[in-house]
Design an enzyme around this catalytic site. Structure first.
Site, short mmCIF file in Angstrom:
data_model
loop_
_atom_site.label_atom_id
_atom_site.label_comp_id
_atom_site.label_asym_id
_atom_site.label_seq_id
_atom_site.Cartn_x
_atom_site.Cartn_y
_atom_site.Cartn_z
N SER A 118 -5.07 0.35 1.53
CA SER A 118 -3.85 0.79 2.20
C SER A 118 -3.43 -0.16 3.32
O SER A 118 -3.04 -1.30 3.05
CB SER A 118 -4.06 2.22 2.72
OG SER A 118 -2.86 2.79 3.17
N ASP A 178 0.05 -14.07 1.83
CA ASP A 178 1.35 -14.55 1.37
C ASP A 178 1.93 -15.63 2.29
O ASP A 178 2.68 -16.50 1.83
CB ASP A 178 2.33 -13.38 1.26
CG ASP A 178 2.20 -12.63 -0.07
OD1 ASP A 178 1.45 -13.10 -0.94
OD2 ASP A 178 2.85 -11.58 -0.22
N LYS A 227 -4.41 0.48 -3.03
CA LYS A 227 -3.58 1.64 -2.71
C LYS A 227 -2.29 1.13 -2.08
O LYS A 227 -2.24 0.81 -0.90
CB LYS A 227 -4.29 2.59 -1.74
CG LYS A 227 -3.47 3.83 -1.41
CD LYS A 227 -4.19 4.75 -0.46
CE LYS A 227 -3.34 5.98 -0.16
NZ LYS A 227 -2.09 5.67 0.56
#
Length: 493
Positions: free
Chosen positions: A301, A312, A326
């Site tokens: 999460s 990224d 999740k």
């Protein structure tokens, strides 16, 4: 007269069933939501008035809600009964009574795939963590009661209870390792950040345990402390961090990202479509410093929001194992002062516009702390746990030094031929049961050792530059769909 009344009753029941039958043959595509609600009301009233025993309407109400939300098949969408709501309130307020395990449970159970309770992560310094329960362990029974047939609410009611009272969980680890662990319930404090310098280095180490409103502030305390110590590199440990507040994850990531989106949420509801963007004024981490993020199966999460964003943007090198996966956002909706529902309202996306739900984030360098056990080693491990020789060794000498632990492990390994590093770890866990956990364990922790090598490597900048965003990983698989059309799932396997 009795025969007449009985005949009237039978006619009434037949008419009622005929009404249900007539409505059931309607074209389902033409049935509106309102008509479905009318059917539910009819069944509710019919059962309450005609069932052989008098039924408390609350039982029918709760059963209907549980069944409705379970039918969705989303383990994060469920009815919250009064006990669950009270536990949830205790948890978000910072403390609660229990064993300290973040868990999930599938809604559907089959003989081929029983709905065991999966440990997403143990909470540090709690009975579950100190007993050595690991992310990925399956709880197959609680106090002898099988978990597949339990609802999540029932699981929680069995695990939580009076502080100081024991509860025995049966653990399935891997495919064949089954053993019992008795946990003594404790008041669970919700921790957030622990930090310190790695001894003998200029590398700061910050373990983020859970994302609470205080996490970003505590992380800043860590960064300030590292700055005073002249740190040259940073390790952020997100392993076994089950997540928490999305806003907390954004605030943490914002300390490293000075521009662009951190995470976005997408839904069919316009008001749930949000993009959280970095604010340069909140970026406090030293720019250009080597950073490694440690991840594993227990990182979920909010932990995946942070690790995905740093990956990224090529700001950190990820070491460890794939995260939990999740990628959805839930809201708790109160239905009254005592009950409510938790429902998935949106999915979140990383800066490269990827959702990792049920997939997880892969490390740039995969390292496991232990290799997979052979069948013989699994049997030896179970025998070792059941023998309680580890517990007895720790109890015989509570203040064991590392030298004592090494000697004891070598002796135990002669009878139970397993990796001595693992046996030392098991002894260390028992010795530290009555003490606060250590900040790190370089003897056992291969992932942390590898993170240190990566940060200190002269090739760090090149290694980081060559990492791929989650979107790039997806694009690679899109190009190979003629071989395997499974999308991102295939790319990250």
């Amino acid at each position: 007269m009795k025969k007449i009344l009985k005949a009237i009753a039978i006619v009434f029941l037949l008419c009622s069933f005929q009404c249900f039958a007539e409505s059931s043959v309607e074209n389902d595509t033409k049935i509106t939501s309102f008509q479905y609600v009318k059917k539910l009301n009819s069944v509710f009233d019919f059962v309450q008035q005609n069932y052989v025993d008098e039924i408390d309407p609350r039982i029918l109400y709760e059963g209907a809600l549980k069944g409705m939300l379970d039918a969705i098949g989303d383990p994060y969408t469920l009815y919250l009964d009064p006990d669950y709501m009270r536990d949830l309130s205790d948890t978000t307020s910072g403390s609660f009574g229990g064993v300290g395990l973040s868990i999930s449970k599938a809604t559907e159970s089959t003989p081929a795939k029983p709905a065991y309770v999966e440990v997403a992560s143990p909470i540090e310094d709690t009975p579950g963590a100190k007993a050595g329960i690991q992310a990925g362990d399956m709880i197959i029974a609680i106090d002898g009661l099988p978990t597949p047939s339990m609802t999540m609410n029932e699981v929680l009611s069995h695990l939580r209870g009076e502080v100081g009272a024991p509860v025995t969980v049966t653990i399935l680890r891997g495919t064949n390792m089954k053993f019992d662990v008795t946990l003594v319930r404790a008041l669970i404090e919700v921790p957030t950040v622990k930090y310190g310098m790695i001894e003998g280095t200029k590398i700061g180490y910050a373990r983020l345990i859970q994302f609470t409103p205080d996490t970003a502030t505590r992380l800043q305390d860590a960064l300030d402390s590292f700055e005073k110590n002249g740190y040259k590199g940073l390790i952020i440990d997100l392993r076994d961090n089950p997540g928490g507040l999305i806003t907390s994850a954004v605030d943490v990531a914002d300390k490293f990202i000075d521009n662009g989106p951190i995470v976005s949420t997408k839904s069919r509801l316009l008001f749930e479509n949000t993009q959280f963007t970095a604010n340069k004024e909140k970026t406090t981490a030293k720019q250009g410093m080597p950073i490694v993020v440690l991840i594993n199966r227990g990182a979920a999460s909010a932990s995946e929001i942070v690790s995905g964003a740093l990956k990224d943007y090529h700001l950190a090198y990820l070491v460890g194992e794939r995260t939990y996966g999740k990628g959805s956002v839930q809201q708790v909706i109160p239905l009254s002062n005592t009950d409510g529902i938790k429902i998935t309202m949106a999915r979140y996306y990383t800066p490269s516009d990827m959702n990792i739900d049920k997939i997880g984030i892969p490390p740039d360098l995969e390292i496991k702390n232990l290799k997979e056990f052979t069948e013989d080693e699994e049997k030896i491990y179970v025998d070792l746990i059941k023998s309680e020789i580890i517990n007895k060794a720790a109890e015989s000498k509570p203040n064991m030094t590392e030298a004592d632990i090494a000697l004891e492990a070598a002796a135990i390994a002669k009878k139970y031929p397993l990796n001595e590093r693992l046996i030392r770890r098991l002894i260390r866990i028992q010795v530290q049961k009555t003490q606060p956990s250590v900040l790190y364990d370089l003897d056992y922790d291969l992932q942390l050792n590898e993170a240190l090598k990566v940060i200190q490597s002269k090739d760090y900048s090149t290694m980081l530059k060559n990492t791929k965003t989650l979107r790039e990983l997806q694009e690679e698989v899109d190009e190979a769909k003629t071989v395997d059309g499974n999308g991102l799932t295939a790319s990250l396997k």
